[in-house]
Write an enzyme that holds these catalytic residues in place. Structure first.
Site: not given
Length: 513
Positions: A244-245, A249, A266, A300
């Protein structure tokens, strides 16, 4: 629309209302829990409703997973691999239906939806081979008649938190490897795309049930941020894999770190392609355009920046503008379209805000953006891909905007280009387009790209499952999918066996009694 979504939902066992969580073939919910309507960004219409899980539901799932772990880890790894192979085959049989649902629920093009399911099939195949290659190491002991080696054991219950942009592929990267390693999994999908997760749970559970595998090897919990926070703080989950963002994270990493657990993160990317004076410009256009507008810029690994040599800048810019004029935007289930919608109204708002911030900092738009209007864009989630000439130092350029906004930056020397490429907080994917061997090797050297992924003559997106996927800096440092990424799902143990008749100590220490 050529595909009948209702038929697809029926074939994938998607009902209205779907229950909040599954610990196997049984589905459960709390009738007092909230119900959320899942709306497709494709047409703005409801697909189905999902009941969110409560904290009690989550705890039931964890307890079931804990009970399932001892029996699952006792199955030999190659046998676990055989079960994963059958799950891969079940995904093959459902590729068309599941790929269409991915496209409709998330908004990516149909071909990308099929591609995402293919990624799940590919990682299942990879995991099958891996199940016979969970190697340790042996080493020589300094003590006579001693043997030393390392081996790997499963961790236990692995928590997986996935994002909307790849609603099923990233789960499979984690789950397939975790399963062959002997772990059991609890999956919290994005609350924006839970239906594809429900479909995958049904597909996997049919295989587990066929083999009389206990409930709990694969658990699915539908929920919002609260469920993610419970997972991050839960000592019963030794590993949390979160996609995610960067903001998300950091919160997950802090919570997991506070309890000395493991996290596989990630997170964001701010990916650049360097267009060298020695690049094949026609080939470079393909990589740049797909990287920027594929999945409507919601990968991403999407290309956010093009760093272009001054000698080819004007020529490449003109080719890019011409290519953008040919992009077809619309219903992602229509294979003639290149780009579908953004995920929701919030994403559209962030896109529009980024455009205004770019203009305020001095950015010059050579392809204008904006929200698309009209009956075919009735969901309100369709936007125009746009291009701006900027400086790398702009605050908005340093920020990852999950949308099809492409920034152009000019450079003079390769050293300058690499410095620009690296001068952002994120470090996921990068590329250089060049036919010059020295430039390519410099880009891939320790003095080159600081990203986890560095490519030559291909774009920033479209990673294969054979290589470890992940990035550095604010991307989180995690590695998923191929190579030796399996090791994160296991605990390493060093073993020493003394087969002599004495007990010599290490380092020559004497301890006479």
């Amino acid at each position: 629309m050529g595909l009948n979504i209702q038929d697809i939902l029926n074939r994938l066992h998607i009902n209205d209302i779907n229950d909040a969580f599954s610990t196997g073939s049984n589905w459960h919910s709390d009738e007092n829990a909230p119900v959320k309507e899942i709306v497709s960004p494709t047409d703005g219409k409801k697909i189905a409703s999902v009941r969110f899980a409560t904290a009690d539901n989550y705890n039931q799932a964890v307890e079931t997973a804990q009970k399932a772990f001892p029996a699952w880890r006792a199955i030999p790894a190659p046998k676990r691999g055989e079960i994963v192979r059958e799950i891969g085959n079940a995904l093959r049989a459902n590729k068309e239906n599941l790929g269409a649902l991915v496209s409709f629920e998330m908004g990516k093009s149909l071909q990308e939806g099929y591609g995402e399911v293919q990624e799940m099939i590919d990682i299942a195949d990879f995991a099958v081979g891996l199940s016979r290659q969970l190697y340790g190491l042996s080493m020589h002991s300094e003590r006579p008649q001693h043997r030393m080696y390392e081996q790997y054991h499963p961790l236990g219950v692995v928590g997986i938190i996935s994002a909307f942009n790849f609603p099923v592929a990233v789960w499979s990267w984690n789950a397939m490897l975790a399963w062959v390693c002997g772990d059991v999994c609890i999956w919290k999908p994005s609350e924006k795309t839970p239906l594809t997760a429900i479909a995958c749970q049904h597909i996997a559970q049919e295989v587990f049930k066929k083999h009389n595998i206990a409930e709990g090897v694969s658990c699915l919990v539908i929920g919002d941020r609260e469920i993610g926070e419970l997972m991050a703080n839960d000592t019963r989950l030794p590993l949390i894999s979160a996609t995610g963002s960067t903001r998300m994270g950091k919160a997950v990493g802090a919570a997991v770190g506070a309890r000395l657990g493991r996290s596989l993160l990630e997170l964001g990317g701010n990916n650049a392609i360097i267009i060298s004076e020695n690049a094949d410009l026609e080939m470079s256009i393909v990589g740049a355009v797909f990287g920027a507008v594929g999945t409507a810029g919601q990968r991403c690994t999407s290309t956010r920046r093009l760093i272009i040599h001054e000698s080819v800048y004007d020529a490449f810019r003109d080719k890019l503008v011409k290519a953008y004029a040919q992009i077809r935007i619309g219903d992602p289930l229509d294979e003639n379209n290149h780009m579908g919608p953004l995920i929701d109204a919030d994403a559209v708002g962030a896109y529009l805000d980024a455009i205004e911030k770019c203009k305020a900092e001095g950015g010059k738009f050579i392809v204008e953006g904006g929200k698309l209007e009209g009956a075919q864009y009735a969901s309100g989630c369709y936007v125009k891909p746009c291009i701006a000439e900027v400086e790398n130092s702009y605050k908005i350029v340093q920020h990852e905007t999950f949308a099809p906004i492409l920034y152009l930056i000019k450079y003079k020397t390769l050293d300058e280009a690499i410095a620009l490429q690296n001068d952002v907080p994120q470090g996921l994917s990068s590329a250089i387009m060049t036919q010059n061997l020295r430039e390519a090797e410099q880009f891939l050297s320790s003095a080159g790209s600081d990203c986890g992924i560095a490519n030559v003559n291909i774009g920033t997106s479209g990673a294969e499952i054979g290589g470890a996927f992940g990035g550095e800096k604010e991307t989180g440092g995690g590695r998923e999918s191929g190579s030796d990424a399996w090791k994160v799902y296991m605990r390493r143990q060093t073993n020493t066996i003394n087969y002599s008749k004495t007990l010599p100590l290490a380092q020559g220490i004497k301890f006479d009694l």
